[in-house]
Write a protein that holds these residues in place. Structure first.
Motif, PDB file in Angstrom:
ATOM      1  N   THR A 248      13.749   5.724   5.677  1.00 53.69           N
ATOM      2  CA  THR A 248      12.622   4.641   5.714  1.00 53.69           C
ATOM      3  C   THR A 248      11.748   4.560   6.807  1.00 53.69           C
ATOM      4  N   VAL A 249      11.155   4.161   6.765  1.00 55.44           N
ATOM      5  CA  VAL A 249      10.576   4.043   7.988  1.00 55.44           C
ATOM      6  C   VAL A 249       8.941   2.247   7.841  1.00 55.44           C
ATOM      7  N   TRP A 250       9.196   2.225   9.150  1.00 51.73           N
ATOM      8  CA  TRP A 250       8.977   0.690   9.709  1.00 51.73           C
ATOM      9  C   TRP A 250       7.935   1.069  10.916  1.00 51.73           C
ATOM     10  N   ILE A 251       6.718   0.292  10.366  1.00 51.02           N
ATOM     11  CA  ILE A 251       5.693   0.278  11.863  1.00 51.02           C
ATOM     12  C   ILE A 251       5.369  -1.229  12.164  1.00 51.02           C
ATOM     13  N   GLY A 252       5.219  -1.290  13.214  1.00 47.00           N
ATOM     14  CA  GLY A 252       4.847  -3.016  13.523  1.00 47.00           C
ATOM     15  C   GLY A 252       3.538  -2.987  13.718  1.00 47.00           C
ATOM     16  N   TYR A 253       3.866  -4.273  12.556  1.00 46.07           N
ATOM     17  CA  TYR A 253       1.525  -4.621  12.486  1.00 46.07           C
ATOM     18  C   TYR A 253       1.482  -5.513  13.303  1.00 46.07           C
ATOM     19  N   ASP A 254       0.174  -5.576  13.508  1.00 47.81           N
ATOM     20  CA  ASP A 254      -0.603  -6.905  14.416  1.00 47.81           C
ATOM     21  C   ASP A 254      -1.768  -7.518  13.684  1.00 47.81           C
ATOM     22  N   GLU A 255      -2.085  -8.242  13.978  1.00 47.59           N
ATOM     23  CA  GLU A 255      -3.448  -8.650  13.035  1.00 47.59           C
ATOM     24  C   GLU A 255      -4.811  -8.140  14.125  1.00 47.59           C
ATOM     25  N   LYS A 256      -4.485  -7.774  15.035  1.00 51.07           N
ATOM     26  CA  LYS A 256      -5.078  -7.023  15.889  1.00 51.07           C
ATOM     27  C   LYS A 256      -5.416  -5.761  15.736  1.00 51.07           C
ATOM     28  N   GLU A 257      -4.817  -5.146  15.306  1.00 50.53           N
ATOM     29  CA  GLU A 257      -4.826  -4.212  15.014  1.00 50.53           C
ATOM     30  C   GLU A 257      -4.074  -3.340  14.057  1.00 50.53           C
ATOM     31  N   THR A 258      -5.139  -4.220  13.017  1.00 48.10           N
ATOM     32  CA  THR A 258      -4.885  -3.400  12.135  1.00 48.10           C
ATOM     33  C   THR A 258      -5.526  -1.946  10.988  1.00 48.10           C
ATOM     34  N   ILE A 259      -6.174  -1.201  11.897  1.00 43.56           N
ATOM     35  CA  ILE A 259      -7.199  -0.082  11.523  1.00 43.56           C
ATOM     36  C   ILE A 259      -6.163   0.797  12.134  1.00 43.56           C
ATOM     37  N   PRO A 260      -5.740   1.164  13.721  1.00 46.07           N
ATOM     38  CA  PRO A 260      -4.283   1.991  14.158  1.00 46.07           C
ATOM     39  C   PRO A 260      -3.152   1.773  12.676  1.00 46.07           C
ATOM     40  N   TYR A 261      -2.731   0.666  13.066  1.00 44.85           N
ATOM     41  CA  TYR A 261      -1.400   0.765  11.695  1.00 44.85           C
ATOM     42  C   TYR A 261      -1.633   1.205  10.524  1.00 44.85           C
ATOM     43  N   ALA A 262      -2.747   0.902  10.014  1.00 47.26           N
ATOM     44  CA  ALA A 262      -2.939   2.035   8.301  1.00 47.26           C
ATOM     45  C   ALA A 262      -3.301   3.569   9.076  1.00 47.26           C
ATOM     46  N   VAL A 263      -4.326   3.823  10.120  1.00 47.99           N
ATOM     47  CA  VAL A 263      -3.821   5.542  10.438  1.00 47.99           C
ATOM     48  C   VAL A 263      -2.763   5.830  10.796  1.00 47.99           C
ATOM     49  N   ALA A 264      -2.209   5.102  11.259  1.00 51.29           N
ATOM     50  CA  ALA A 264      -0.562   5.272  11.922  1.00 51.29           C
ATOM     51  C   ALA A 264       0.411   5.830  10.388  1.00 51.29           C
TER      52      ALA A 264
END
Length: 263
Positions: free
Chosen positions: A7-23
């Motif tokens: 499983t993969v877990w990626i850190g989420y921050d509401e200030k970085e929603t676009i980089p999160y989505a691309v990652a």
């Protein structure tokens, strides 16, 4: 699967929603086999009662920052400490099986099959955790256009800055007995700096990955023998105007466009 769940877990921050989505998109796109990718969302951890650490907003060095009173320090992102809860989170998704859990910061871009990263961990079954052992000198007070970053040096641990960025891409072995030490009590009481140093583990329980699996853009200036498989925009990425032309920016923009197109 012989090795258990991946499983993969990626850190989420509401200030970085676009980089999160691309990652997330880049990880899912770079897989030989379908893989589960989740977000580590601080508010969800609070709502479920797992994350009990106090959180404050404070003015520090002229700006309002997210503050962890236990550490006596700012948190540069919402997942600064919540990343260490991934073993608790995965229990709720996959109760019985073992396997490895990958955590990655949201400012990464996968350039090669993540299956190969898991295999590199699975070949070190005697280790509780594997990561790239960066030796990084931190000279700037801020990154990403204003986020504060810690600079302290602790002589108890090796390296100029103790294990700086080691936890930004890490895989944890669900079946290793040493990870039983990462209890909810420790998670909710230990200073963040100790968690980032993997305080629940002995040095010999930490396995090492090839630097190609966490290439720090703008920091790692020495070219490795192989092209990076995962790049990490640790100081700031092309979604920020001041980092528009950093290394691998065009690849990130291509992944962003692909995410927009495919939804």
């Amino acid at each position: 699967m012989a090795y258990g769940d991946r499983t993969v877990w990626i850190g989420y921050d509401e200030k970085e929603t676009i980089p999160y989505a691309v990652a997330r998109h880049s990880v899912k796109s770079q897989c030989h086999h379908s893989i589960n990718v989740f977000g580590v969302v601080l508010q969800d951890l609070i709502n479920t009662g797992l994350y009990k650490r106090p959180i404050e907003m404070r003015y520090f060095e002229g700006r309002e920052v997210l503050w962890d009173p236990i550490s006596g320090a700012p948190m540069s992102t919402e997942f600064a400490i919540s990343r260490f809860f991934v073993l608790e989170l995965v229990k709720k998704q996959f109760h019985a099986n073992g396997g490895w859990v990958l955590f990655a910061d949201c400012d990464i871009l996968a350039r090669a099959p993540i299956d190969d990263l898991f295999l590199a961990a699975e070949l070190q079954a005697d280790k509780a955790l594997v990561c790239v052992p960066h030796r990084q000198v931190v000279e700037e007070d801020t990154k990403k256009g204003g986020q504060l970053q810690a600079k302290e040096v602790d002589p108890r641990f090796p390296g100029t800055y103790s294990r700086k960025n080691w936890s930004s891409v890490m895989l944890l072995n669900r079946t290793h007995s040493a990870n039983k030490g990462l209890t909810l009590d420790l998670l909710n009481t230990a200073p963040g700096r100790d968690l980032h140093r993997f305080c629940w583990l002995k040095n010999e329980e930490i396995g090492l990955l090839d630097p190609k699996w966490n290439h720090l853009v703008g920091v790692d200036t020495v070219k490795s023998a192989e092209a990076p498989c995962l790049v990490h925009f640790t100081n700031g990425g092309p979604w920020l105007p001041q980092y528009h032309d950093v290394e691998y920016a065009d690849e990130w923009r291509s992944a962003y466009a692909d995410w927009i197109r495919k939804g």
